[in-house]
Design a protein around this motif. Structure first.
Motif, PDB file in Angstrom:
ATOM      1  N   GLY A  17       1.093  -1.174  -0.196  1.00 34.14           N
ATOM      2  CA  GLY A  17       0.094   0.170   0.014  1.00 34.14           C
ATOM      3  C   GLY A  17       0.847   1.584   0.302  1.00 34.14           C
ATOM      4  O   GLY A  17       0.647   2.243   0.106  1.00 34.14           O
ATOM      5  N   GLU A 263      -5.081  -3.478  10.943  1.00 35.65           N
ATOM      6  CA  GLU A 263      -5.817  -2.637  10.855  1.00 35.65           C
ATOM      7  C   GLU A 263      -5.409  -1.706  12.680  1.00 35.65           C
ATOM      8  O   GLU A 263      -4.418  -2.412  13.130  1.00 35.65           O
ATOM      9  CB  GLU A 263      -7.026  -3.391  11.207  1.00 35.65           C
ATOM     10  CG  GLU A 263      -7.731  -3.940   9.796  1.00 35.65           C
ATOM     11  CD  GLU A 263      -8.886  -4.248   9.877  1.00 35.65           C
ATOM     12  OE1 GLU A 263      -9.307  -4.944   8.950  1.00 35.65           O
ATOM     13  OE2 GLU A 263      -9.634  -4.848  11.279  1.00 35.65           O
ATOM     14  N   GLU A 327     -12.431   1.720   0.797  1.00 29.12           N
ATOM     15  CA  GLU A 327     -11.343   0.926   0.920  1.00 29.12           C
ATOM     16  C   GLU A 327     -11.708  -0.092   2.498  1.00 29.12           C
ATOM     17  O   GLU A 327     -11.084  -1.446   2.045  1.00 29.12           O
ATOM     18  CB  GLU A 327      -9.838   1.722   1.664  1.00 29.12           C
ATOM     19  CG  GLU A 327      -9.120   0.768   2.033  1.00 29.12           C
ATOM     20  CD  GLU A 327      -7.572   1.574   2.123  1.00 29.12           C
ATOM     21  OE1 GLU A 327      -6.754   1.547   2.718  1.00 29.12           O
ATOM     22  OE2 GLU A 327      -7.909   2.902   2.866  1.00 29.12           O
ATOM     23  N   GLU A 328     -12.344  -0.014   3.299  1.00 33.69           N
ATOM     24  CA  GLU A 328     -13.060  -1.031   4.767  1.00 33.69           C
ATOM     25  C   GLU A 328     -13.693  -1.888   3.842  1.00 33.69           C
ATOM     26  O   GLU A 328     -13.249  -3.485   4.097  1.00 33.69           O
ATOM     27  CB  GLU A 328     -13.311  -0.220   5.933  1.00 33.69           C
ATOM     28  CG  GLU A 328     -12.515   1.141   6.301  1.00 33.69           C
ATOM     29  CD  GLU A 328     -12.926   1.848   7.739  1.00 33.69           C
ATOM     30  OE1 GLU A 328     -14.524   1.043   8.008  1.00 33.69           O
ATOM     31  OE2 GLU A 328     -12.198   2.413   7.623  1.00 33.69           O
ATOM     32  N   ARG A 331     -11.591  -4.175   1.526  1.00 35.47           N
ATOM     33  CA  ARG A 331     -10.422  -5.301   2.170  1.00 35.47           C
ATOM     34  C   ARG A 331     -11.143  -6.346   2.833  1.00 35.47           C
ATOM     35  O   ARG A 331     -10.778  -7.286   3.021  1.00 35.47           O
ATOM     36  CB  ARG A 331     -10.265  -4.151   3.714  1.00 35.47           C
ATOM     37  CG  ARG A 331      -9.511  -4.533   4.372  1.00 35.47           C
ATOM     38  CD  ARG A 331      -8.897  -4.340   5.792  1.00 35.47           C
ATOM     39  NE  ARG A 331      -8.406  -2.691   5.623  1.00 35.47           N
ATOM     40  CZ  ARG A 331      -8.726  -1.367   5.793  1.00 35.47           C
ATOM     41  NH1 ARG A 331      -8.869  -1.657   7.147  1.00 35.47           N
ATOM     42  NH2 ARG A 331      -8.153  -0.426   5.458  1.00 35.47           N
ATOM     43  N   LYS A 334     -12.584  -8.614   0.115  1.00 42.17           N
ATOM     44  CA  LYS A 334     -11.052  -9.716  -0.427  1.00 42.17           C
ATOM     45  C   LYS A 334     -10.320 -10.714   0.193  1.00 42.17           C
ATOM     46  O   LYS A 334     -10.808 -11.294  -0.430  1.00 42.17           O
ATOM     47  CB  LYS A 334     -10.035  -8.341   0.110  1.00 42.17           C
ATOM     48  CG  LYS A 334      -8.178  -8.773  -0.958  1.00 42.17           C
ATOM     49  CD  LYS A 334      -7.178  -7.632  -0.341  1.00 42.17           C
ATOM     50  CE  LYS A 334      -5.816  -8.650  -0.662  1.00 42.17           C
ATOM     51  NZ  LYS A 334      -5.391  -7.482  -0.589  1.00 42.17           N
ATOM     52  N   VAL A 341      -6.817  -5.915  -5.271  1.00 42.67           N
ATOM     53  CA  VAL A 341      -7.582  -4.471  -5.452  1.00 42.67           C
ATOM     54  C   VAL A 341      -6.392  -3.151  -5.513  1.00 42.67           C
ATOM     55  O   VAL A 341      -5.436  -3.874  -4.922  1.00 42.67           O
ATOM     56  CB  VAL A 341      -8.211  -4.006  -3.858  1.00 42.67           C
ATOM     57  CG1 VAL A 341      -8.828  -2.630  -4.198  1.00 42.67           C
ATOM     58  CG2 VAL A 341      -8.965  -4.823  -3.087  1.00 42.67           C
ATOM     59  N   TYR A 343      -5.985   0.453  -6.538  1.00 43.06           N
ATOM     60  CA  TYR A 343      -6.551   2.127  -7.071  1.00 43.06           C
ATOM     61  C   TYR A 343      -5.661   2.671  -7.507  1.00 43.06           C
ATOM     62  O   TYR A 343      -4.240   3.136  -7.123  1.00 43.06           O
ATOM     63  CB  TYR A 343      -6.255   2.679  -5.272  1.00 43.06           C
ATOM     64  CG  TYR A 343      -6.916   1.498  -4.120  1.00 43.06           C
ATOM     65  CD1 TYR A 343      -8.804   2.275  -4.245  1.00 43.06           C
ATOM     66  CD2 TYR A 343      -6.988   0.702  -3.902  1.00 43.06           C
ATOM     67  CE1 TYR A 343      -9.684   1.218  -3.574  1.00 43.06           C
ATOM     68  CE2 TYR A 343      -7.981  -0.115  -2.892  1.00 43.06           C
ATOM     69  CZ  TYR A 343      -8.983   0.816  -2.841  1.00 43.06           C
ATOM     70  OH  TYR A 343      -9.920  -0.368  -1.554  1.00 43.06           O
ATOM     71  N   SER A 346      -6.132   7.345  -4.810  1.00 42.93           N
ATOM     72  CA  SER A 346      -5.828   6.697  -3.501  1.00 42.93           C
ATOM     73  C   SER A 346      -6.845   7.841  -2.970  1.00 42.93           C
ATOM     74  O   SER A 346      -8.149   7.546  -2.038  1.00 42.93           O
ATOM     75  CB  SER A 346      -4.645   7.837  -2.479  1.00 42.93           C
ATOM     76  OG  SER A 346      -4.514   9.177  -2.476  1.00 42.93           O
ATOM     77  N   THR A 348     -10.275   7.183  -4.155  1.00 38.33           N
ATOM     78  CA  THR A 348     -11.079   6.998  -4.112  1.00 38.33           C
ATOM     79  C   THR A 348     -11.583   5.858  -2.708  1.00 38.33           C
ATOM     80  O   THR A 348     -12.555   5.273  -2.379  1.00 38.33           O
ATOM     81  CB  THR A 348     -11.389   5.850  -4.818  1.00 38.33           C
ATOM     82  OG1 THR A 348      -9.686   5.168  -5.734  1.00 38.33           O
ATOM     83  CG2 THR A 348     -11.195   6.925  -6.357  1.00 38.33           C
ATOM     84  N   LYS A 349     -10.318   5.886  -2.627  1.00 41.05           N
ATOM     85  CA  LYS A 349     -10.714   4.878  -0.530  1.00 41.05           C
ATOM     86  C   LYS A 349     -11.960   5.385   0.219  1.00 41.05           C
ATOM     87  O   LYS A 349     -12.190   4.846   1.020  1.00 41.05           O
ATOM     88  CB  LYS A 349      -9.356   4.959  -0.509  1.00 41.05           C
ATOM     89  CG  LYS A 349      -8.054   3.852  -1.105  1.00 41.05           C
ATOM     90  CD  LYS A 349      -7.223   4.098  -0.062  1.00 41.05           C
ATOM     91  CE  LYS A 349      -6.037   3.444  -0.942  1.00 41.05           C
ATOM     92  NZ  LYS A 349      -4.334   3.241  -0.498  1.00 41.05           N
ATOM     93  N   GLN A 350     -11.637   6.721  -0.405  1.00 41.51           N
ATOM     94  CA  GLN A 350     -12.373   7.268   1.383  1.00 41.51           C
ATOM     95  C   GLN A 350     -13.868   7.023   0.410  1.00 41.51           C
ATOM     96  O   GLN A 350     -14.718   8.169   1.494  1.00 41.51           O
ATOM     97  CB  GLN A 350     -11.887   8.466   1.550  1.00 41.51           C
ATOM     98  CG  GLN A 350     -10.785   8.658   2.507  1.00 41.51           C
ATOM     99  CD  GLN A 350     -10.642   7.280   3.110  1.00 41.51           C
ATOM    100  OE1 GLN A 350     -11.498   7.343   4.493  1.00 41.51           O
ATOM    101  NE2 GLN A 350      -9.165   6.482   3.230  1.00 41.51           N
TER     102      GLN A 350
END
Length: 388
Positions: A17, A263, A327-328, A331, A334, A341, A343, A346, A348-350
């Motif tokens: 990441g 995490e 992102e969560e 995750r 997956k 995954v 991206y 970055s 778009t993760k939020q």
């Protein structure tokens, strides 16, 4: 065209990441240039994953170094062959099972393709490791009875459920020694009943260490990953879950714990009864529908009221998200559907989404639903989702 050494570096940084958006674009262009590049990319991801697993496993230092050398040799072979996965002679073939890496000799073993299509639905599967080091594969296709020792007891494995039956004359050993462990790989889940009657549901990429029998004044297990517990009540023997600096103490109750190593937080979500969450910086007691959130950096514990279904619905085949960052969500998906995954941006993760996903249905419809919002776009390359 990117040089080979730079490609390998990009793939490693992506897995961690740590690859910048500009370099991600370069890697995506390289992936799109040739279908063989995509095959090489998948194999290198698996090799890097194997190396990381040897570092996180209970192998001896000597065994870790031996396995690593074999893996790095495989990486060197990949570079020399420029994408080809045709391994001949006595070259090692990797088989990943429950966090351990087994190396087989291709001269006397049948090569089985490990390629998967995107969205392969998970199933009941696990790897059980006994105190003597013996590893046993558990899955939904067979039932088996496993004798631990004549003195200790029997593990009865039915479809998707492992039950520990301890012998009454079991010797008085300390229960702080975790005799056995069960690991749930990516794309798996499993249910077990401990010898005291406590029921445990384990989610993908989770590991539980447990004794055959609880003979001390407390019942102790160790967890890494995610689990739901229905603890058999016994006021004289508190049930304690140890996970990454936190102890969760109960007498008899039902609750969920999420404690993945990658995490930054540990969530303890209480459904019924009472739970005490302890750390070096203090402790809190929960009431039903409360959640304790432990921050691994600050070591602080905070509490809040939550809808418990959002956190323990996975046990009943549901993955529920309320205004949750993409992102969560990916995750979690997956872990269950076994994909990678990537991206391209970055930000778009939020992007937040509210979803209610049935675990045993294909993922295609979920991705299509999110894409129709116009906030995100997915490109599928073999077993990788590229998020744009």
């Amino acid at each position: 065209m990117l040089p080979q050494e730079l490609i390998d570096e990009y793939i490693l940084l992506f897995r961690r990441g740590e690859l910048s958006s500009i370099k991600q674009r370069e890697l995506i262009d390289w992936l799109n240039a040739d279908v063989t590049h995509q095959a090489y990319y998948r194999k290198m991801l698996k090799l890097y994953a194997c190396i990381e697993m040897t570092e996180n496993n209970d192998l001896t230092k000597t065994m870790q170094e031996t396995v690593k050398k074999r893996l790095y040799k495989q990486m060197y072979i990949q570079r020399l062959k420029k994408i080809s996965w045709k391994i001949t002679g006595v070259a090692a073939i990797l088989i990943i099972m429950t966090g351990s890496v087994l190396l087989w000799n291709s001269s006397n073993s049948e090569v089985i393709s490990s390629s998967k299509t995107l969205g392969e639905i998970g199933s009941s599967k696990a790897i059980l490791t006994l105190a003597n080091g013996e590893k046993i594969t558990l899955n939904e296709k067979k039932c088996q009875y496993i004798t631990i020792t004549e003195e200790d007891g029997i593990l009865q494995d039915s479809i998707g459920h492992l039950q520990i039956k301890a012998k009454e004359h079991h010797s008085q050993r300390q229960t702080t020694l975790m005799d056995n462990s069960i690991w749930i790989p990516q794309g798996g889940e499993y249910h077990l009943t401990l010898s005291d009657g406590t029921k445990v549901w384990l989610n993908a990429e989770s590991k539980l260490k447990f004794p055959t029998c609880f003979n001390d004044d407390k019942r102790m297990v160790e967890l890494s990953g995610e689990a739901y517990f229905e603890v058999a009540r016994n006021p004289s023997k508190p049930f304690i879950i140890h996970t990454d600096g936190v102890n969760i103490k109960v007498l008899g109750t039902s609750f969920g714990v999420r404690s993945y190593q990658e995490e930054n937080t540990i969530f303890t979500t209480l459904v019924t009864g009472s739970v005490e969450v302890q750390s070096t910086h203090g402790k809190v007691r929960l009431t039903p529908s409360q959640q304790a959130v432990y921050n691994k950096n600050s070591k602080n514990i905070t509490t809040k009221h939550v809808n418990t279904e959002f956190y323990i619905g996975w046990k009943d085949g549901k993955m529920i998200y309320d205004n949750c960052p993409l992102e969560e969500i990916l995750r979690d998906l997956k872990r269950w559907y076994s994909f990678e995954v990537f991206y391209t941006n970055s930000q778009t993760k939020q992007i937040p989404f509210t979803l209610n996903i049935r675990k045993h249905e294909k993922i295609d419809g979920v991705l299509e639903l999110m894409q129709k919002t116009g906030r995100v776009h997915f490109d599928i390359k073999e077993n990788t989702i590229i998020v744009k």
